[in-house]
Scaffold this motif. Structure first.
Motif, mmCIF file in Angstrom:
data_model
loop_
_atom_site.group_PDB
_atom_site.id
_atom_site.type_symbol
_atom_site.label_atom_id
_atom_site.label_comp_id
_atom_site.label_asym_id
_atom_site.label_seq_id
_atom_site.Cartn_x
_atom_site.Cartn_y
_atom_site.Cartn_z
ATOM 1 N N SER B 16 0.836 -1.208 0.000
ATOM 2 C CA SER B 16 0.000 0.000 0.000
ATOM 3 C C SER B 16 0.870 1.257 0.000
ATOM 4 C CB SER B 16 -0.964 -0.007 1.186
ATOM 5 O OG SER B 16 -0.248 0.181 2.384
ATOM 6 N N LEU B 17 2.012 1.179 0.716
ATOM 7 C CA LEU B 17 2.926 2.333 0.676
ATOM 8 C C LEU B 17 3.456 2.540 -0.747
ATOM 9 C CD1 LEU B 17 5.067 2.084 3.954
ATOM 10 C CD2 LEU B 17 2.939 3.314 3.551
ATOM 11 N N LEU B 158 8.987 19.754 -4.174
ATOM 12 C CA LEU B 158 7.820 19.209 -4.871
ATOM 13 C C LEU B 158 7.521 17.777 -4.421
ATOM 14 C CD1 LEU B 158 5.631 19.208 -7.048
ATOM 15 C CD2 LEU B 158 7.398 18.731 -8.741
ATOM 16 N N VAL B 159 8.578 16.986 -4.224
ATOM 17 C CA VAL B 159 8.358 15.605 -3.777
ATOM 18 C C VAL B 159 7.520 15.615 -2.502
ATOM 19 C CG1 VAL B 159 9.443 13.490 -2.977
ATOM 20 C CG2 VAL B 159 10.551 14.849 -4.718
ATOM 21 N N LYS B 160 7.876 16.502 -1.587
ATOM 22 C CA LYS B 160 7.180 16.530 -0.296
ATOM 23 C C LYS B 160 5.830 17.228 -0.405
ATOM 24 C CE LYS B 160 10.940 18.277 1.027
ATOM 25 N NZ LYS B 160 11.717 19.185 1.877
ATOM 26 N N ASP B 161 5.784 18.309 -1.212
ATOM 27 C CA ASP B 161 4.502 19.021 -1.389
ATOM 28 C C ASP B 161 3.430 18.122 -2.003
ATOM 29 O OD1 ASP B 161 5.120 21.389 -0.266
ATOM 30 O OD2 ASP B 161 5.321 22.526 -2.138
ATOM 31 N N SER B 162 3.866 17.135 -2.788
ATOM 32 C CA SER B 162 2.878 16.280 -3.455
ATOM 33 C C SER B 162 1.983 15.598 -2.423
ATOM 34 C CB SER B 162 3.573 15.253 -4.340
ATOM 35 O OG SER B 162 4.313 14.359 -3.533
ATOM 36 N N SER B 163 2.421 15.548 -1.165
ATOM 37 C CA SER B 163 1.598 14.918 -0.124
ATOM 38 C C SER B 163 0.320 15.709 0.146
ATOM 39 C CB SER B 163 2.401 14.773 1.164
ATOM 40 O OG SER B 163 2.762 16.047 1.646
ATOM 41 N N LEU B 164 0.251 16.942 -0.342
ATOM 42 C CA LEU B 164 -0.954 17.763 -0.109
ATOM 43 C C LEU B 164 -2.167 17.264 -0.887
ATOM 44 C CD1 LEU B 164 0.647 21.336 -0.249
ATOM 45 C CD2 LEU B 164 -0.092 20.089 1.774
ATOM 46 N N VAL B 165 -1.944 16.365 -1.847
ATOM 47 C CA VAL B 165 -3.085 15.917 -2.662
ATOM 48 C C VAL B 165 -4.123 15.154 -1.839
ATOM 49 C CG1 VAL B 165 -1.797 15.828 -4.820
ATOM 50 C CG2 VAL B 165 -1.943 13.778 -3.383
ATOM 51 N N TYR B 166 -3.747 14.775 -0.598
ATOM 52 C CA TYR B 166 -4.725 14.068 0.251
ATOM 53 C C TYR B 166 -5.979 14.913 0.409
ATOM 54 C CZ TYR B 166 -4.202 17.187 4.211
ATOM 55 O OH TYR B 166 -4.251 18.293 5.014
ATOM 56 N N ARG B 175 -0.299 9.630 2.788
ATOM 57 C CA ARG B 175 -1.639 9.208 3.194
ATOM 58 C C ARG B 175 -1.695 7.703 3.454
ATOM 59 N NH1 ARG B 175 -7.728 10.653 1.714
ATOM 60 N NH2 ARG B 175 -8.315 8.634 0.849
ATOM 61 N N ALA B 176 -0.994 6.931 2.613
ATOM 62 C CA ALA B 176 -0.947 5.484 2.824
ATOM 63 C C ALA B 176 -0.370 5.172 4.203
ATOM 64 C CB ALA B 176 -0.117 4.830 1.721
ATOM 65 N N GLY B 177 0.685 5.919 4.555
ATOM 66 C CA GLY B 177 1.291 5.721 5.869
ATOM 67 C C GLY B 177 0.351 6.120 6.985
ATOM 68 N N ASN B 178 -0.341 7.232 6.810
ATOM 69 C CA ASN B 178 -1.295 7.724 7.800
ATOM 70 C C ASN B 178 -2.409 6.718 8.054
ATOM 71 O OD1 ASN B 178 -1.039 10.079 9.222
ATOM 72 N ND2 ASN B 178 -1.355 11.373 7.396
ATOM 73 N N VAL B 179 -2.913 6.179 6.950
ATOM 74 C CA VAL B 179 -4.011 5.210 7.060
ATOM 75 C C VAL B 179 -3.566 4.021 7.886
ATOM 76 C CG1 VAL B 179 -5.385 3.536 5.737
ATOM 77 C CG2 VAL B 179 -5.173 5.906 4.937
ATOM 78 N N ALA B 180 -2.380 3.495 7.559
ATOM 79 C CA ALA B 180 -1.877 2.327 8.282
ATOM 80 C C ALA B 180 -1.624 2.672 9.747
ATOM 81 C CB ALA B 180 -0.612 1.813 7.616
ATOM 82 N N VAL B 193 7.515 5.693 5.789
ATOM 83 C CA VAL B 193 7.228 6.788 4.861
ATOM 84 C C VAL B 193 8.392 7.776 4.842
ATOM 85 C CG1 VAL B 193 5.786 8.840 4.553
ATOM 86 C CG2 VAL B 193 4.716 6.613 4.928
ATOM 87 N N GLY B 194 8.872 8.107 6.019
ATOM 88 C CA GLY B 194 10.000 9.039 6.114
ATOM 89 C C GLY B 194 11.212 8.518 5.372
ATOM 90 N N ILE B 195 11.476 7.226 5.564
ATOM 91 C CA ILE B 195 12.639 6.622 4.907
ATOM 92 C C ILE B 195 12.475 6.660 3.382
ATOM 93 C CG2 ILE B 195 13.878 4.435 4.547
ATOM 94 C CD1 ILE B 195 13.301 3.855 7.560
ATOM 95 N N ILE B 196 11.251 6.365 2.914
ATOM 96 C CA ILE B 196 11.028 6.380 1.463
ATOM 97 C C ILE B 196 11.227 7.789 0.892
ATOM 98 C CG2 ILE B 196 9.326 6.006 -0.380
ATOM 99 C CD1 ILE B 196 8.170 3.733 1.362
ATOM 100 N N TYR B 197 10.709 8.810 1.599
ATOM 101 C CA TYR B 197 10.940 10.190 1.133
ATOM 102 C C TYR B 197 12.438 10.487 1.058
ATOM 103 C CZ TYR B 197 6.116 11.933 1.120
ATOM 104 O OH TYR B 197 4.804 12.155 0.817
ATOM 105 N N LEU B 198 13.166 10.034 2.080
ATOM 106 C CA LEU B 198 14.607 10.286 2.076
ATOM 107 C C LEU B 198 15.288 9.599 0.897
ATOM 108 C CD1 LEU B 198 15.629 10.114 5.841
ATOM 109 C CD2 LEU B 198 15.855 12.063 4.283
ATOM 110 N N LEU B 199 14.845 8.389 0.589
ATOM 111 C CA LEU B 199 15.440 7.680 -0.554
ATOM 112 C C LEU B 199 15.153 8.438 -1.857
ATOM 113 C CD1 LEU B 199 14.690 3.927 0.320
ATOM 114 C CD2 LEU B 199 16.913 5.100 0.304
#
Lengths: 210, 219
Positions: B16-17, B158-166, B175-180, B193-199
């Protein structure tokens, strides 16, 4: 033959050129000398079509000629700028071949061959792959000259060709300009250096600040 | 949960992530594809000497930079239908992101364009190049080199701002992380989620360095 008849140029309220007259004969070197602020560079900018004259007339071989409009149709003037204005993102060869390919629609091989010939003549063979930042001031100037010559202009204009160079390079510039004269090139040299002007010029035109 | 259990759980929520990552990357990539060219064009207009155009684009940039992106997303998706413009969720998100990021890019390009010596345009002009030839062959390559560090900043934002689409109901990585996290009452999903953003950011930083190196052949 290029003639300026009663040419005036103003920037706002400031008059830079007032009823200015000038004749450059085919194959000769005309030096324009005068103090800073006398409008020498403005004059050159008008002749090369970078500025529009406010009044008067420019004639080429006796026919009216507007460099400002004509710029796109015909290679009348070539310019070697004071600070050369080479394109830093292009190497020496590309600097020279860009305009012949884009504006004269020359094919790549012909443009390249012409550029290499010019570089050889100007003592720059082997430098074609270098970028402008890798060149000395004198070399940059010769590349700028080659770039202008590649457009086969009828009149070559120099803006203060000695001012950005070491004093001991002055003779090199003299040689370069006189060398082109033997090829029949008409040249117009703007300078504040009267001695230099006397060395190279057939005629000297003095301008004074208004 | 022991370590093996944690690992098992992480693997369980990973699909889901990753589907959230898909949305994040899709918004990211298509926003860049739309916003960079648009930013260049707006930047050229902002750097031009045609005052009405300059002013009009100035207002556009002011609005885009002057209001929260979150608000812009809401307006595009929920507000525009009132005047008859209806977007699908995903298209609404892309539209809002593109016009928002184009404004920031435009300002960066304007700065880059204005730092190019006027003499470059003039020497191109006496060599009889057209305006567009001058822009393409001489001005833009130099501008690119100048603006790359600032563009890189925006790209990572932009990578991080894209999270606003929730806010308009799209499911991205965060959002996937939040839901879980709220379903399973554990912070582990958000850590992942944090680790994936960092990658993602590491990859982008690497690409940015490569591109900057590419432009190091001239000064």
């Amino acid at each position: 033959m290029l003639e300026l008849k009663q040419v005036s140029k103003r920037y706002g309220r400031k008059t830079i050129l007032n009823d200015f007259n000038l004749t450059v004969n085919q194959g000769e070197i005309l030096a324009i000398v005068g103090p800073s602020g006398a409008g020498k560079t403005t004059l050159l900018r008008c002749i090369s079509g970078l500025e529009r004259i406010d009044s008067g007339e420019i004639q080429l071989d006796g026919k009216p000629f507007d460099p400002y409009i004509n710029r796109d149709n015909d290679s009348v003037t070539g310019v070697v700028f004071q600070d050369f204005q080479l394109f830093p993102n292009l190497n020496v060869l590309e600097n020279i071949t860009l305009a012949p390919m884009l504006a004269l629609k020359k094919d790549k091989d012909a443009a390249r061959k012409q550029a290499l010939d010019l570089l050889k003549r100007l003592g720059l063979d082997g430098k074609e792959q270098l970028y402008p930042y890798q060149l000395s001031g004198g070399q940059k100037q010769r590349v700028a000259l080659a770039r202008a010559l590649a457009m086969q202009p009828r009149i070559l204009c120099y803006d203060e060709p000695t001012s950005a160079l070491d004093p001991d390079l002055r003779q090199e510039v003299e040689k370069m300009i006189l060398g082109l004269k033997t090829d029949g090139m008409t040249q117009l040299v703007v300078t504040h250096d009267l001695d230099f002007a006397k060395q190279i010029a057939d005629n000297i035109k003095r301008v004074e600040a208004l | 949960m022991n370590l093996a259990g944690q690992w098992h759980y992480a693997m369980q929520i990973m699909p889901s992530l990753l589907s959230g990552v898909q949305m994040t990357l899709s918004i990211f990539i298509f926003t860049l594809i739309g916003a960079i060219p648009l930013g260049i064009i707006v930047g050229l207009g902002r750097a031009s000497h045609f005052k009405p155009l300059k002013d009009l684009l100035g207002i556009y940039v002011w609005i885009m930079r002057g209001t929260p992106l979150l608000l812009q997303l809401i307006v595009v998706f929920y507000g525009l239908p009132i005047i008859g413009i209806v977007f699908q969720r995903y298209n609404a998100a892309l539209f809002a992101f593109i016009i928002n990021y184009a404004a920031y890019f435009a300002e960066i390009f304007r700065g880059g364009l204005q730092s190019i010596d006027r003499g470059q345009y003039e020497s191109a002009r006496v060599l009889r190049l057209t305006y567009w030839q001058t822009i393409r062959k001489i001005v833009l390559p130099q501008v690119m080199k100048i603006v790359l560090p600032s563009i890189g900043n925006e790209v990572i934002n932009l990578v991080k701002d894209s999270s606003l689409v929730y806010v308009i109901g799209l499911g991205d990585l965060l959002r996937a992380g939040n839901v879980a996290t709220s379903r399973d009452v554990t912070l582990l999903p958000l850590l992942l989620v944090g680790i994936i953003y960092l990658l993602l950011t590491a990859v982008l930083t690497f690409i940015q360095q490569r591109v900057e190196n590419h432009y190091s052949y001239f000064k």
